[in-house]
Design a protein around this motif. Sequence first.
Motif, PDB file in Angstrom:
ATOM      1  N   LEU A  49       0.831  -1.195   0.000  1.00 47.63           N
ATOM      2  CA  LEU A  49       0.000   0.000   0.000  1.00 47.63           C
ATOM      3  C   LEU A  49       0.865   1.244   0.000  1.00 47.63           C
ATOM      4  N   THR A  50       0.328   2.300  -0.565  1.00 49.12           N
ATOM      5  CA  THR A  50       1.049   3.560  -0.622  1.00 49.12           C
ATOM      6  C   THR A  50       0.109   4.708  -0.302  1.00 49.12           C
ATOM      7  N   ARG A  51       0.717   5.797   0.034  1.00 50.09           N
ATOM      8  CA  ARG A  51       0.003   7.044   0.258  1.00 50.09           C
ATOM      9  C   ARG A  51       1.059   8.131   0.059  1.00 50.09           C
ATOM     10  N   PRO A  52       0.835   9.090  -0.841  1.00 52.17           N
ATOM     11  CA  PRO A  52       1.891  10.040  -1.194  1.00 52.17           C
ATOM     12  C   PRO A  52       2.504  10.784  -0.005  1.00 52.17           C
ATOM     13  N   ASP A  53       1.717  11.036   1.027  1.00 51.98           N
ATOM     14  CA  ASP A  53       2.234  11.814   2.149  1.00 51.98           C
ATOM     15  C   ASP A  53       2.725  10.955   3.310  1.00 51.98           C
ATOM     16  N   ALA A  54       2.706   9.637   3.184  1.00 50.05           N
ATOM     17  CA  ALA A  54       3.091   8.760   4.299  1.00 50.05           C
ATOM     18  C   ALA A  54       4.599   8.576   4.422  1.00 50.05           C
ATOM     19  N   GLY A  55       5.333   8.716   3.335  1.00 52.35           N
ATOM     20  CA  GLY A  55       6.782   8.556   3.396  1.00 52.35           C
ATOM     21  C   GLY A  55       7.260   7.120   3.342  1.00 52.35           C
ATOM     22  N   LEU A  56       6.335   6.163   3.263  1.00 51.81           N
ATOM     23  CA  LEU A  56       6.722   4.760   3.155  1.00 51.81           C
ATOM     24  C   LEU A  56       5.543   3.948   2.641  1.00 51.81           C
ATOM     25  N   ASN A  57       5.855   2.788   2.110  1.00 49.30           N
ATOM     26  CA  ASN A  57       4.818   1.822   1.752  1.00 49.30           C
ATOM     27  C   ASN A  57       4.586   0.909   2.950  1.00 49.30           C
ATOM     28  N   VAL A  58       3.350   0.498   3.143  1.00 49.53           N
ATOM     29  CA  VAL A  58       3.025  -0.508   4.146  1.00 49.53           C
ATOM     30  C   VAL A  58       2.730  -1.786   3.377  1.00 49.53           C
ATOM     31  N   ILE A  59       3.476  -2.837   3.705  1.00 45.67           N
ATOM     32  CA  ILE A  59       3.359  -4.112   3.007  1.00 45.67           C
ATOM     33  C   ILE A  59       2.845  -5.160   3.990  1.00 45.67           C
ATOM     34  N   TYR A  60       1.867  -5.923   3.542  1.00 50.13           N
ATOM     35  CA  TYR A  60       1.365  -7.042   4.337  1.00 50.13           C
ATOM     36  C   TYR A  60       1.703  -8.335   3.609  1.00 50.13           C
ATOM     37  N   LEU A  61       2.326  -9.260   4.335  1.00 44.16           N
ATOM     38  CA  LEU A  61       2.656 -10.587   3.816  1.00 44.16           C
ATOM     39  C   LEU A  61       1.892 -11.628   4.615  1.00 44.16           C
ATOM     40  N   ARG A  62       1.348 -12.611   3.927  1.00 42.05           N
ATOM     41  CA  ARG A  62       0.657 -13.698   4.626  1.00 42.05           C
ATOM     42  C   ARG A  62       1.669 -14.550   5.377  1.00 42.05           C
ATOM     43  N   THR A  63       1.374 -14.810   6.649  1.00 41.83           N
ATOM     44  CA  THR A  63       2.263 -15.663   7.433  1.00 41.83           C
ATOM     45  C   THR A  63       2.373 -17.027   6.760  1.00 41.83           C
ATOM     46  N   GLY A  64       3.553 -17.590   6.823  1.00 43.54           N
ATOM     47  CA  GLY A  64       3.777 -18.914   6.260  1.00 43.54           C
ATOM     48  C   GLY A  64       4.187 -18.931   4.802  1.00 43.54           C
ATOM     49  N   LEU A  65       4.394 -17.772   4.197  1.00 43.17           N
ATOM     50  CA  LEU A  65       4.834 -17.776   2.797  1.00 43.17           C
ATOM     51  C   LEU A  65       6.188 -18.475   2.694  1.00 43.17           C
ATOM     52  N   PRO A  66       6.328 -19.439   1.789  1.00 44.95           N
ATOM     53  CA  PRO A  66       7.594 -20.175   1.685  1.00 44.95           C
ATOM     54  C   PRO A  66       8.749 -19.309   1.191  1.00 44.95           C
ATOM     55  N   THR A  67       8.435 -18.172   0.587  1.00 44.21           N
ATOM     56  CA  THR A  67       9.489 -17.291   0.068  1.00 44.21           C
ATOM     57  C   THR A  67      10.033 -16.334   1.122  1.00 44.21           C
ATOM     58  N   PHE A  68       9.431 -16.296   2.318  1.00 40.80           N
ATOM     59  CA  PHE A  68       9.888 -15.361   3.352  1.00 40.80           C
ATOM     60  C   PHE A  68      11.251 -15.778   3.879  1.00 40.80           C
ATOM     61  N   LYS A  69      12.163 -14.836   3.944  1.00 43.14           N
ATOM     62  CA  LYS A  69      13.516 -15.090   4.438  1.00 43.14           C
ATOM     63  C   LYS A  69      13.827 -14.101   5.550  1.00 43.14           C
ATOM     64  N   PRO A  70      14.498 -14.467   6.603  1.00 41.56           N
ATOM     65  CA  PRO A  70      14.806 -15.839   6.972  1.00 41.56           C
ATOM     66  C   PRO A  70      13.568 -16.548   7.520  1.00 41.56           C
ATOM     67  N   ALA A  71      13.463 -17.806   7.257  1.00 46.36           N
ATOM     68  CA  ALA A  71      12.290 -18.598   7.662  1.00 46.36           C
ATOM     69  C   ALA A  71      12.091 -18.575   9.173  1.00 46.36           C
ATOM     70  N   THR A  72      13.147 -18.418   9.925  1.00 52.31           N
ATOM     71  CA  THR A  72      13.034 -18.405  11.388  1.00 52.31           C
ATOM     72  C   THR A  72      12.317 -17.159  11.898  1.00 52.31           C
ATOM     73  N   SER A  73      12.136 -16.157  11.045  1.00 53.87           N
ATOM     74  CA  SER A  73      11.444 -14.918  11.430  1.00 53.87           C
ATOM     75  C   SER A  73      10.091 -14.779  10.755  1.00 53.87           C
ATOM     76  N   ALA A  74       9.542 -15.864  10.290  1.00 51.31           N
ATOM     77  CA  ALA A  74       8.313 -15.815   9.496  1.00 51.31           C
ATOM     78  C   ALA A  74       7.044 -15.789  10.326  1.00 51.31           C
ATOM     79  N   GLY A  75       7.137 -15.555  11.623  1.00 51.61           N
ATOM     80  CA  GLY A  75       5.953 -15.498  12.473  1.00 51.61           C
ATOM     81  C   GLY A  75       5.107 -14.271  12.200  1.00 51.61           C
ATOM     82  N   SER A  76       3.977 -14.220  12.849  1.00 51.50           N
ATOM     83  CA  SER A  76       3.034 -13.134  12.655  1.00 51.50           C
ATOM     84  C   SER A  76       3.425 -11.890  13.438  1.00 51.50           C
ATOM     85  N   ALA A  77       3.288 -10.734  12.812  1.00 50.48           N
ATOM     86  CA  ALA A  77       3.441  -9.462  13.517  1.00 50.48           C
ATOM     87  C   ALA A  77       2.219  -9.293  14.408  1.00 50.48           C
TER      88      ALA A  77
END
Length: 125
Positions: free
Chosen positions: A40-68
């Motif tokens: 997600l983006t918003r021109p005045d936010a200064g950053l993108n907010v990204i949501y990743l589904r927990t358990g994605l096999p592509t998440f690295k490092p796998a040891t940190s793949a827990g839920s926020a």
Amino acid sequence: MKITASALSLNVPDPTASAAFLIDHFGFTEAMSAAGFVSLTRPDAGLNVIYLRTGLPTFKPATSAGSAGPGVLVVFIVEDIDKEYERVVAEGVPIATPIETEPWGERYFQAVDPNGIIIQLVQWV
């Protein structure tokens, strides 16, 4: 080093629900998405907010793949905290902490998204 953009990436069980929350109540727009991923983006936010589904096999490092969640605050500074609070309450947004003012001048409230992520709006007074 030159930073050309910034992003905050959060693992959540349901990225679509969290994305819809920021879109519907905080004015973000979808920049891109794929299975298990929403940016997600918003021109005045200064950053993108990204949501990743927990358990994605592509998440690295796998040891940190827990839920926020517990202990994570996504904070946005706004110009009129009272106006924003009235607006989100009228929209039915779940409020975790009503407006408070800290002794050091931080006036804030906290909302909670469908995945338990705390969205905190702040105005410095």
